[in-house]
Design a protein around this motif. Sequence first.
Motif, short mmCIF file in Angstrom:
data_model
loop_
_atom_site.label_atom_id
_atom_site.label_comp_id
_atom_site.label_asym_id
_atom_site.label_seq_id
_atom_site.Cartn_x
_atom_site.Cartn_y
_atom_site.Cartn_z
N ALA A 197 1.12 9.00 -9.32
CA ALA A 197 -0.11 9.07 -10.12
C ALA A 197 -1.30 8.79 -9.21
CB ALA A 197 -0.08 8.07 -11.27
N ASP A 198 -2.46 9.37 -9.56
CA ASP A 198 -3.65 9.07 -8.78
C ASP A 198 -4.31 7.80 -9.30
OD1 ASP A 198 -5.09 9.77 -11.08
OD2 ASP A 198 -5.64 11.75 -10.34
N THR A 199 -5.46 7.44 -8.76
CA THR A 199 -6.10 6.19 -9.16
C THR A 199 -6.60 6.22 -10.60
OG1 THR A 199 -8.15 7.02 -8.16
CG2 THR A 199 -6.80 5.52 -6.84
N ARG A 200 -6.73 7.43 -11.19
CA ARG A 200 -7.15 7.52 -12.58
C ARG A 200 -5.97 7.38 -13.54
NH1 ARG A 200 -9.67 13.33 -11.97
NH2 ARG A 200 -7.70 13.42 -10.79
N GLY A 201 -4.76 7.33 -12.99
CA GLY A 201 -3.57 7.26 -13.83
C GLY A 201 -3.03 8.61 -14.23
N HIS A 202 -3.59 9.69 -13.69
CA HIS A 202 -3.09 11.02 -13.97
C HIS A 202 -1.78 11.23 -13.21
CE1 HIS A 202 -7.44 12.53 -14.95
NE2 HIS A 202 -6.99 11.61 -15.80
N CYS A 203 -0.72 11.55 -13.93
CA CYS A 203 0.64 11.56 -13.37
C CYS A 203 1.06 12.94 -12.89
CB CYS A 203 1.64 11.08 -14.42
SG CYS A 203 1.34 9.39 -14.97
N ILE A 253 -0.18 9.65 -3.40
CA ILE A 253 0.25 8.46 -2.66
C ILE A 253 -0.90 7.91 -1.81
CG2 ILE A 253 1.78 7.68 -0.79
CD1 ILE A 253 3.91 9.60 -1.99
N THR A 254 -1.75 8.79 -1.29
CA THR A 254 -2.88 8.30 -0.50
C THR A 254 -3.88 7.51 -1.34
OG1 THR A 254 -4.26 10.29 -0.79
CG2 THR A 254 -2.69 10.27 1.06
N GLU A 255 -3.90 7.76 -2.66
CA GLU A 255 -4.78 7.03 -3.57
C GLU A 255 -4.08 5.84 -4.22
OE1 GLU A 255 -6.85 9.25 -6.56
OE2 GLU A 255 -6.87 11.09 -5.37
N ASN A 256 -2.82 6.05 -4.58
CA ASN A 256 -2.08 5.08 -5.39
C ASN A 256 -0.65 5.04 -4.85
OD1 ASN A 256 -0.65 3.66 -7.31
ND2 ASN A 256 -1.30 4.89 -9.04
N PRO A 257 -0.24 3.96 -4.21
CA PRO A 257 1.07 3.95 -3.55
C PRO A 257 2.26 3.82 -4.50
CG PRO A 257 0.03 1.80 -3.35
CD PRO A 257 -1.00 2.71 -3.97
N HIS A 258 2.04 3.49 -5.77
CA HIS A 258 3.16 3.30 -6.69
C HIS A 258 3.93 4.61 -6.88
CE1 HIS A 258 1.87 -0.73 -7.56
NE2 HIS A 258 0.68 -0.29 -7.91
N MET A 259 5.25 4.52 -6.73
CA MET A 259 6.08 5.73 -6.79
C MET A 259 7.42 5.41 -7.43
SD MET A 259 7.24 8.14 -3.60
CE MET A 259 7.70 9.85 -3.89
N GLY A 260 7.94 6.35 -8.20
CA GLY A 260 9.26 6.21 -8.79
C GLY A 260 10.16 7.36 -8.38
N LEU A 261 11.41 7.04 -8.05
CA LEU A 261 12.42 8.05 -7.73
C LEU A 261 13.54 7.94 -8.75
CD1 LEU A 261 12.82 7.58 -3.85
CD2 LEU A 261 11.27 9.12 -5.05
N LEU A 262 14.07 9.08 -9.16
CA LEU A 262 15.21 9.10 -10.07
C LEU A 262 16.28 10.01 -9.48
CD1 LEU A 262 16.71 8.47 -12.70
CD2 LEU A 262 15.41 10.34 -13.79
N PHE A 263 17.40 9.41 -9.08
CA PHE A 263 18.56 10.16 -8.60
C PHE A 263 19.53 10.30 -9.76
CE2 PHE A 263 16.85 7.73 -5.05
CZ PHE A 263 16.86 8.63 -4.00
N ILE A 264 20.06 11.51 -9.98
CA ILE A 264 21.05 11.72 -11.03
C ILE A 264 22.23 12.48 -10.45
CG2 ILE A 264 21.57 12.76 -13.27
CD1 ILE A 264 18.76 12.31 -14.14
N ASP A 265 23.41 11.95 -10.67
CA ASP A 265 24.65 12.61 -10.28
C ASP A 265 25.14 13.41 -11.49
OD1 ASP A 265 27.24 13.36 -9.71
OD2 ASP A 265 27.83 11.44 -8.87
N PHE A 266 24.99 14.74 -11.42
CA PHE A 266 25.39 15.61 -12.53
C PHE A 266 26.83 16.10 -12.40
CE2 PHE A 266 20.76 16.29 -12.31
CZ PHE A 266 20.39 16.13 -13.64
N THR A 267 27.46 15.87 -11.26
CA THR A 267 28.73 16.54 -10.99
C THR A 267 29.95 15.64 -10.92
OG1 THR A 267 28.39 16.41 -8.59
CG2 THR A 267 27.52 18.36 -9.71
N ARG A 268 29.79 14.39 -10.53
CA ARG A 268 30.96 13.54 -10.32
C ARG A 268 30.99 12.34 -11.24
NH1 ARG A 268 32.54 10.50 -4.68
NH2 ARG A 268 31.65 8.67 -5.73
N ASP A 269 30.06 11.42 -11.05
CA ASP A 269 30.08 10.17 -11.83
C ASP A 269 29.15 10.17 -13.03
OD1 ASP A 269 31.95 9.12 -10.11
OD2 ASP A 269 30.46 8.27 -8.77
N HIS A 270 28.27 11.18 -13.13
CA HIS A 270 27.39 11.32 -14.29
C HIS A 270 26.64 10.03 -14.60
CE1 HIS A 270 30.69 14.29 -14.65
NE2 HIS A 270 29.66 15.10 -14.81
#
Length: 208
Positions: A60-66, A103-120
């Motif tokens: 998201a930027d500093t305005r909160g736009h995602c 990221i240059t404006e707002n360093p907060h970041m979320g990652l989501l890894f999903i295993d669709f094939t083995r462990d779900h």
Amino acid sequence: MPLRPHTPHPVPSQGERALQAHMGTSERADDFYDRQVQPRLTPAMSEFIARQTMVFLSTADTRGHCDASFRAGPPGFVTVLDDLHLAYPEYRGNGVMASAGNITENPHMGLLFIDFTRDHIGLHVNGSAQLVSDRELRAICPTLPRDSAPGRQAEMWIHLTLQEAYVHCSKHIPHLEPAHQPSRRAPGRPKDGDYFTEQMSHAYLGQR
């Protein structure tokens, strides 16, 4: 550019707490925080990330736009540097730089890894990100992969300092079978830049 230091494990937001109280889920939420939310990657989390071929990311930027985006590569293209740090390469794309620009404006970041094939099952990794050049990151992490995408040169790396990691439950995660030698584009399919525009082929739509 010096890498950003580790910051304390975040506490639940006021919004989370208020809605938990309103919905009567505070006790369940506390149990989840205590048992599942980790301030560092566990060995099992590191192993999970090392075999993933895709990740969904949010900025998201500093305005909160995602902005939500997607990255993919061979297993291990998101590199676990240690139990507090991850990195993945950024290659030449459409030139918009939406995620990196945020990221240059707002360093907060979320990652989501999903295993669709083995462990779900899925894994959330939230933290503080910064842009690092290939040369800078290799000076600190000499074991960084050099050929995570054959024939492509990383223009920069996204370096994430972890604040929390926790499970995404398996409920409703669909099972997907990896395609063998998949075709990049079906016959008649418009080019990426035209796919969602008025120029999209009506003949192709009629085939769907």
